[in-house]
Design an enzyme around this catalytic site. Structure first.
Site, PDB file in Angstrom:
ATOM      1  N   HIS A  72       0.820  -1.225   0.000  1.00  0.00           N
ATOM      2  CA  HIS A  72       0.000   0.000   0.000  1.00  0.00           C
ATOM      3  C   HIS A  72       0.847   1.265   0.000  1.00  0.00           C
ATOM      4  CE1 HIS A  72       0.225   1.140   4.384  1.00  0.00           C
ATOM      5  NE2 HIS A  72       0.323  -0.162   4.586  1.00  0.00           N
ATOM      6  N   ASP A 187       5.991   2.280   6.556  1.00  0.00           N
ATOM      7  CA  ASP A 187       4.743   1.528   6.423  1.00  0.00           C
ATOM      8  C   ASP A 187       3.838   2.295   5.457  1.00  0.00           C
ATOM      9  OD1 ASP A 187       2.397   0.086   6.804  1.00  0.00           O
ATOM     10  OD2 ASP A 187       2.072   0.805   8.841  1.00  0.00           O
ATOM     11  N   GLU A 219      -5.273   1.653   2.449  1.00  0.00           N
ATOM     12  CA  GLU A 219      -5.130   0.462   3.291  1.00  0.00           C
ATOM     13  C   GLU A 219      -5.290   0.812   4.759  1.00  0.00           C
ATOM     14  OE1 GLU A 219      -2.863  -2.523   5.760  1.00  0.00           O
ATOM     15  OE2 GLU A 219      -2.615  -0.358   5.556  1.00  0.00           O
ATOM     16  N   GLU A 220      -4.758   1.967   5.157  1.00  0.00           N
ATOM     17  CA  GLU A 220      -4.732   2.333   6.571  1.00  0.00           C
ATOM     18  C   GLU A 220      -6.114   2.650   7.139  1.00  0.00           C
ATOM     19  OE1 GLU A 220      -2.369   1.899   8.452  1.00  0.00           O
ATOM     20  OE2 GLU A 220      -0.452   2.184   7.444  1.00  0.00           O
ATOM     21  N   ASP A 242       3.942  -5.978   3.609  1.00  0.00           N
ATOM     22  CA  ASP A 242       3.671  -4.881   4.538  1.00  0.00           C
ATOM     23  C   ASP A 242       4.733  -4.885   5.630  1.00  0.00           C
ATOM     24  OD1 ASP A 242       2.339  -2.703   5.744  1.00  0.00           O
ATOM     25  OD2 ASP A 242       0.370  -3.566   5.302  1.00  0.00           O
ATOM     26  N   HIS A 328       3.753   3.616  12.839  1.00  0.00           N
ATOM     27  CA  HIS A 328       2.787   4.719  12.819  1.00  0.00           C
ATOM     28  C   HIS A 328       3.318   5.930  13.580  1.00  0.00           C
ATOM     29  CE1 HIS A 328      -1.086   2.405  11.522  1.00  0.00           C
ATOM     30  NE2 HIS A 328      -0.022   2.111  10.775  1.00  0.00           N
TER      31      HIS A 328
END
Length: 362
Positions: A72, A187, A219-220, A242, A328
């Protein structure tokens, strides 16, 4: 493409991809660059209505198996929710950021024509009371200081309600010669860099299977980009690439996923249980390549594999992850050897795929 002499191909791609700001639903700059990088190595490249980039490298022979691999492009971030009269910006979250780390971060505010630097404000240390020192400020109370003195100045800068906001953070090596790199949005720009590297490799040889490389959006916020594709894509096998959360830092006991211990073969997360044939195939590929691998069981994470498994009537689906510290956040950290190992693992998997048993039972 500008390169750093010390970079491998995958690291060169990663360096260029983390330069960009692309929170979920605002991935335009990432989409443009990924499509630019993929086109020379793909037989066809398409950008669908959702924003997904689909790059296909066809097999040398008709009727060969088709493998869909997704990574992603989007990152966690924010949108401008409100512009205050005094020129400060209020934010709405996009994806799962942690309120604890938000104050005092640099951010990019991306307008229609520019990208502007701001900071998420925090009370000066000299003004803190006892309650401030032990509390977490909810994100809805935070603000971005863009340097403006009024809402009119914000408007003059071209900033509007809904503009995307993302962390600042170019790729940089920790220490000296560590082989460990930090950036925002590893990510999953690292997964995108891996997939671009695979396309480049397969351009130099006749691939034994057709690779359908999907660079997905949103995606998130719930696997939305790939969920749309899963309704019409056809494939025999599906993989997600991922990042996964390393737990090898001092504040966490019982380390199970470590930086530098090799790429990770997913067993399960909250979105999918990896198909046994895919796990067997990946383990076989690791053996042939003499790669150390880790096994991922992490219920607090989900990947595009959760949507890909529903292709057609259901296809064997799995995932390969790269361990990532401080997920994140603006200072995510990966080990270059893990990322390069993941490239080799999936390449070997694809080479063996034509004869790989795909039945559920061994």
């Amino acid at each position: 493409m500008t390169t750093n002499p010390a970079d491998s191909s995958v690291m060169t791609y990663l360096r260029r991809l983390v330069e960009l700001t692309g929170p979920s639903g605002s991935e335009e700059d990432v989409v443009r660059r990924v499509a630019e990088f993929a086109r020379p190595y793909a037989d066809s490249t398409e950008i669908d209505a959702f924003g997904n980039v689909i790059a296909i490298r066809r097999a040398a022979q008709e009727g060969a198996r088709q493998c869909i691999i997704s990574a992603h492009m989007d990152e966690i971030g924010f949108r401008v929710r409100k512009i205050e009269a005094d020129g400060f910006l209020r934010l709405e979250k996009v994806g799962g950021s942690d309120d604890r780390i938000l104050p005092a971060q640099r951010v990019w505010v991306r307008t229609r024509t520019d990208r502007l630097l701001g900071v998420i404000g925090t009370k000066s240390a000299h003004l803190l009371g006892d309650a401030d020192r032990t509390s977490v400020v909810p994100y809805a109370q935070l603000y971005v200081d863009i340097g403006a003195r009024s809402a009119a100045e914000v408007d003059g800068m071209g900033i509007a309600i809904g503009d995307p906001v993302g962390f600042v953070g170019d790729l940089a090596e920790l220490g000296k010669g560590s082989g460990r790199y930090t950036a925002h949005a590893l990510d999953d720009r690292a997964g995108c860099a891996l997939l671009l590297t695979l396309l480049e490799r397969l351009h130099q040889e006749s691939p034994p299977v057709t690779l359908i490389a999907v660079f997905s959006v949103q995606e998130e916020v719930g696997l939305r980009g790939v969920e749309a594709l899963a309704r019409h894509l056809q494939g025999d096998v599906a993989l997600a690439i991922d990042m996964t959360a390393a737990d090898d830092t001092p504040e966490i006991a019982g380390h199970t996923l470590r930086l530098g211990a090799g790429p990770t073969i997913k067993v399960m997360d909250f979105s999918t249980l990896a198909h046994p044939a895919i796990r067997r195939g990946l383990l076989g590929a690791a053996g042939r390549a003499d790669l150390n691998v880790q096994h991922e069981i992490l219920k607090g994470i989900g990947t595009d594999a959760g949507a890909l498994q529903y292709l057609g009537k259901g296809v064997p689906t799995g995932a390969v992850s790269v361990t990532n510290r401080y997920t994140h956040s603006p200072v995510e950290v990966l080990d270059q050897a893990d990322l390069e190992g993941a490239v080799e693992l999936i390449h070997q998997f694809l080479l063996a795929l034509p004869d790989m048993p795909l039945t559920f039972l061994d």
